[in-house]
Every structure is written in C-alpha cells, then in structure tokens.
Scaffold this active site. Structure first.
Site, PDB file in Angstrom:
ATOM      1  N   LYS A  14       0.828  -1.204   0.000  1.00  0.00           N
ATOM      2  CA  LYS A  14       0.000   0.000   0.000  1.00  0.00           C
ATOM      3  C   LYS A  14       0.867   1.262   0.000  1.00  0.00           C
ATOM      4  O   LYS A  14       0.611   2.196  -0.756  1.00  0.00           O
ATOM      5  CB  LYS A  14      -0.941   0.007   1.218  1.00  0.00           C
ATOM      6  CG  LYS A  14      -1.933  -1.153   1.233  1.00  0.00           C
ATOM      7  CD  LYS A  14      -2.934  -1.057   2.377  1.00  0.00           C
ATOM      8  CE  LYS A  14      -2.384  -1.280   3.758  1.00  0.00           C
ATOM      9  NZ  LYS A  14      -2.005  -2.690   4.055  1.00  0.00           N
ATOM     10  N   ARG A  89     -10.493   0.116   7.496  1.00  0.00           N
ATOM     11  CA  ARG A  89     -10.122  -1.259   7.807  1.00  0.00           C
ATOM     12  C   ARG A  89     -11.277  -2.036   8.411  1.00  0.00           C
ATOM     13  O   ARG A  89     -11.128  -3.220   8.711  1.00  0.00           O
ATOM     14  CB  ARG A  89      -8.986  -1.245   8.828  1.00  0.00           C
ATOM     15  CG  ARG A  89      -7.593  -1.434   8.236  1.00  0.00           C
ATOM     16  CD  ARG A  89      -6.622  -1.324   9.393  1.00  0.00           C
ATOM     17  NE  ARG A  89      -5.383  -2.009   9.186  1.00  0.00           N
ATOM     18  CZ  ARG A  89      -4.284  -1.436   8.679  1.00  0.00           C
ATOM     19  NH1 ARG A  89      -4.310  -0.198   8.252  1.00  0.00           N
ATOM     20  NH2 ARG A  89      -3.172  -2.114   8.588  1.00  0.00           N
ATOM     21  N   ARG A 128      11.235  -6.613   5.786  1.00  0.00           N
ATOM     22  CA  ARG A 128      11.065  -5.237   6.269  1.00  0.00           C
ATOM     23  C   ARG A 128      11.437  -5.128   7.751  1.00  0.00           C
ATOM     24  O   ARG A 128      11.980  -4.110   8.190  1.00  0.00           O
ATOM     25  CB  ARG A 128       9.617  -4.778   6.047  1.00  0.00           C
ATOM     26  CG  ARG A 128       9.386  -3.316   6.398  1.00  0.00           C
ATOM     27  CD  ARG A 128       8.006  -2.853   6.009  1.00  0.00           C
ATOM     28  NE  ARG A 128       6.991  -3.336   6.939  1.00  0.00           N
ATOM     29  CZ  ARG A 128       5.684  -3.174   6.760  1.00  0.00           C
ATOM     30  NH1 ARG A 128       5.225  -2.568   5.682  1.00  0.00           N
ATOM     31  NH2 ARG A 128       4.836  -3.625   7.649  1.00  0.00           N
ATOM     32  N   ARG A 134      10.250  -2.366  12.711  1.00  0.00           N
ATOM     33  CA  ARG A 134       8.928  -2.095  13.294  1.00  0.00           C
ATOM     34  C   ARG A 134       8.573  -3.165  14.311  1.00  0.00           C
ATOM     35  O   ARG A 134       8.712  -4.355  14.044  1.00  0.00           O
ATOM     36  CB  ARG A 134       7.877  -2.085  12.170  1.00  0.00           C
ATOM     37  CG  ARG A 134       7.438  -0.687  11.804  1.00  0.00           C
ATOM     38  CD  ARG A 134       6.528  -0.710  10.614  1.00  0.00           C
ATOM     39  NE  ARG A 134       5.286  -1.451  10.857  1.00  0.00           N
ATOM     40  CZ  ARG A 134       4.265  -1.439  10.012  1.00  0.00           C
ATOM     41  NH1 ARG A 134       4.338  -0.753   8.898  1.00  0.00           N
ATOM     42  NH2 ARG A 134       3.182  -2.122  10.286  1.00  0.00           N
ATOM     43  N   ARG A 145      -1.851 -10.161  12.620  1.00  0.00           N
ATOM     44  CA  ARG A 145      -2.340  -9.105  11.710  1.00  0.00           C
ATOM     45  C   ARG A 145      -3.051  -9.706  10.503  1.00  0.00           C
ATOM     46  O   ARG A 145      -4.047  -9.157  10.041  1.00  0.00           O
ATOM     47  CB  ARG A 145      -1.184  -8.200  11.283  1.00  0.00           C
ATOM     48  CG  ARG A 145      -0.802  -7.202  12.387  1.00  0.00           C
ATOM     49  CD  ARG A 145       0.611  -6.690  12.272  1.00  0.00           C
ATOM     50  NE  ARG A 145       0.886  -6.015  11.033  1.00  0.00           N
ATOM     51  CZ  ARG A 145       2.111  -5.912  10.488  1.00  0.00           C
ATOM     52  NH1 ARG A 145       3.148  -6.457  11.087  1.00  0.00           N
ATOM     53  NH2 ARG A 145       2.269  -5.278   9.368  1.00  0.00           N
TER      54      ARG A 145
HETATM   55  P1  ATP Z   1       1.547  -2.307   5.113  1.00  0.00           P
HETATM   56  O1  ATP Z   1       1.641  -0.854   5.402  1.00  0.00           O
HETATM   57  O2  ATP Z   1       2.848  -2.931   4.774  1.00  0.00           O
HETATM   58  O3  ATP Z   1       0.507  -2.635   4.052  1.00  0.00           O
HETATM   59  P2  ATP Z   1       0.054  -2.837   7.561  1.00  0.00           P
HETATM   60  O4  ATP Z   1      -1.244  -2.672   6.877  1.00  0.00           O
HETATM   61  O5  ATP Z   1       0.131  -3.939   8.538  1.00  0.00           O
HETATM   62  O6  ATP Z   1       1.181  -3.068   6.470  1.00  0.00           O
HETATM   63  P3  ATP Z   1      -0.078  -0.145   8.696  1.00  0.00           P
HETATM   64  O7  ATP Z   1      -1.139   0.250   7.755  1.00  0.00           O
HETATM   65  O8  ATP Z   1       1.093   0.713   8.827  1.00  0.00           O
HETATM   66  O9  ATP Z   1       0.549  -1.567   8.347  1.00  0.00           O
HETATM   67  O10 ATP Z   1      -0.769  -0.378  10.134  1.00  0.00           O
HETATM   68  C1  ATP Z   1      -0.044  -0.774  11.270  1.00  0.00           C
HETATM   69  C2  ATP Z   1      -0.971  -0.908  12.473  1.00  0.00           C
HETATM   70  O11 ATP Z   1      -1.578   0.369  12.764  1.00  0.00           O
HETATM   71  C3  ATP Z   1      -2.152  -1.866  12.311  1.00  0.00           C
HETATM   72  O12 ATP Z   1      -1.787  -3.198  12.576  1.00  0.00           O
HETATM   73  C4  ATP Z   1      -3.145  -1.283  13.347  1.00  0.00           C
HETATM   74  O13 ATP Z   1      -2.790  -1.647  14.649  1.00  0.00           O
HETATM   75  C5  ATP Z   1      -2.913   0.208  13.221  1.00  0.00           C
HETATM   76  N1  ATP Z   1      -3.844   0.828  12.233  1.00  0.00           N
HETATM   77  C6  ATP Z   1      -3.490   1.442  11.067  1.00  0.00           C
HETATM   78  N2  ATP Z   1      -4.558   1.888  10.406  1.00  0.00           N
HETATM   79  C7  ATP Z   1      -5.636   1.544  11.150  1.00  0.00           C
HETATM   80  C8  ATP Z   1      -7.051   1.691  11.000  1.00  0.00           C
HETATM   81  N3  ATP Z   1      -7.585   2.291   9.923  1.00  0.00           N
HETATM   82  N4  ATP Z   1      -7.859   1.215  11.981  1.00  0.00           N
HETATM   83  C9  ATP Z   1      -7.351   0.615  13.068  1.00  0.00           C
HETATM   84  N5  ATP Z   1      -6.041   0.422  13.269  1.00  0.00           N
HETATM   85  C10 ATP Z   1      -5.179   0.876  12.331  1.00  0.00           C
HETATM   86 MG    MG Z   2       1.921   0.978   5.351  1.00  0.00          MG
END
Ligand code: ATP
Ligand code: MG
Length: 189
Positions: A14, A89, A128, A134, A145
């Site tokens: 993303k 999400r 990563r 992280r 996750r």
């Molecule tokens: P990537 O960015 O590689 O696609 P990812 O989706 O796991 O990976 P992030 O989007 O950075 O990573 O999110 C990391 C964490 O932040 C999630 O696991 C959650 O705990 C929190 N988070 C991020 N966005 C939301 C959201 N919209 N609602 C609830 N929690 C969130």
């Molecule tokens: Mg991200």
C-alpha cells in the site's frame, strides 16, 4: 478531487503504490499507520493509547481512527486528491469515510485492491522487519495481523463492490508492472 483508497493485506505494498501515485499525480497521502507511529514517537496522549494495540497486531478502536482521519483530510482539501492508505479497515470505518466525504461534497473515486499471495506477504514483512525494525513486524504478530485482516478488513471488499468502486490488481512478481497498471487505471478516471 480524487479520493483513492489503497486496500490490501499487511505487506501488500500500500505504501509503495501510494508513493508512486503521489509522484505521478501530486496527490496527498494519508497513511494511518504512519500517523499512528508518529504519535507514538512523539509520546502524545493518543500515541500512548494506540501503542498497545499496534504492538499486539490489533486494530485501534474505530472512534479514534475516524477523528484522526477527518483532521488530516481537512488539511489536504486544496490538492488534486487524497490517497487513503490503511483506512478504512472495518465496515464502520468505511461508512464513516463515506459520510465524511459526503459532508464535503466528495466521494470515493476508486478502491485499488491489491491481491498478493500470503507467502509473498510474509517474506516481505520479515525482510522489512530487518530494515525498519517495526515492533509489529515479527512472525507471531504478523500472523495475528493476517487474522485481523481476514476477519475484520477483508469483508470490506464486498462493501466496495456494492458501492461500485472496486478495482482489482494482482501482483505477479513484478512491482514495476503493477505500478504501471495502477497509474494507467488512475489516469483513465
Ligand atoms: P503495510 O503498510 O505494509 O501494508 P500494515 O497494513 O500492517 O502493512 P499499517 O497500515 O502501517 O501496516 O498499520 C499498522 C498498524 O496500525 C495496524 O496493525 C493497526 O494496529 C494500526 N492501524 C493502522 N490503520 C488503522 C485503522 N484504519 N484502523 C485501526 N487500526 C489501524
Ligand atoms: Mg503501510
């Protein structure tokens, strides 16, 4: 204004594709994960609330996320568009996004759904982990996750489909190729 949702499992790219779209079209980019990590780093009250959830691989409660999102979005209204990376999400967040946009005379232009196989996702996230360090990129938390993604986030695909905004992209081993496909699609909107 374009309102583009980038949607996919953890590690689906993303952030990478958002950066490519920012470069190509000058969009603003909201990464909720980045916003939350910045809050933690700055030691804010919100940062203290969200840290435990992130470290456990759980989602932050919807009400916090919705407040954060509206604040960031309103600072980006004079650009050509906004990319939503990591939001929505949950179905509650998706409905809140729709309402927030509607209140501003806007709507979701397109949702880019990234399809990537689970072994590729795991391999990327573990790589990563070594580079970015992280706290939530360890095998145990990554598995949590994925579970959270399939239970709470994946069902949104049906919601986007019903809204008539879903567009599918499948990773076939070449990041540049999928970037090209996404840029072509967005250029044609
Ligand atoms: P990537 O960015 O590689 O696609 P990812 O989706 O796991 O990976 P992030 O989007 O950075 O990573 O999110 C990391 C964490 O932040 C999630 O696991 C959650 O705990 C929190 N988070 C991020 N966005 C939301 C959201 N919209 N609602 C609830 N929690 C969130
Ligand atoms: Mg991200």
């Amino acid at each position: 204004m374009d309102n583009i949702v980038i949607f996919g499992a953890p590690g689906s790219g993303k952030g990478t594709y958002s950066t490519a779209l920012v470069k190509e079209f000058g969009y603003n980019h909201i990464s909720t994960g980045d916003v939350l990590r910045a809050e933690i780093k700055a030691g804010t009250k919100l940062g203290k609330i969200v840290k435990g959830y992130i470290d456990q691989g759980q989602l932050i409660p919807d009400e916090h996320m919705i407040d954060i999102l509206a604040g960031v979005y309103d600072s980006m209204l004079d650009g050509p568009g906004v990319i939503f990376d990591g939001f929505p999400r949950t179905i509650v967040q998706a409905k809140a996004l729709k309402d927030m946009l509607q209140e501003r005379g806007e709507k979701i232009t397109i949702t880019i759904n990234l399809n990537v196989s689970e072994d590729v996702l795991m391999e990327r996230l573990l790589r990563r982990a070594k580079i970015e360090g992280r706290a939530d990129d360890n095998e145990e938390t990554i598995k949590k996750r994925f579970k959270v993604y399939y239970n709470q986030t994946y069902p949104l695909i049906e919601w986007f489909k019903n809204e008539g905004v879903l567009s599918e992209f499948t990773f076939k081993g070449d990041t540049n190729l999928i970037i090209k496909e996404i840029i072509e699609k967005v250029a044609s909107l």
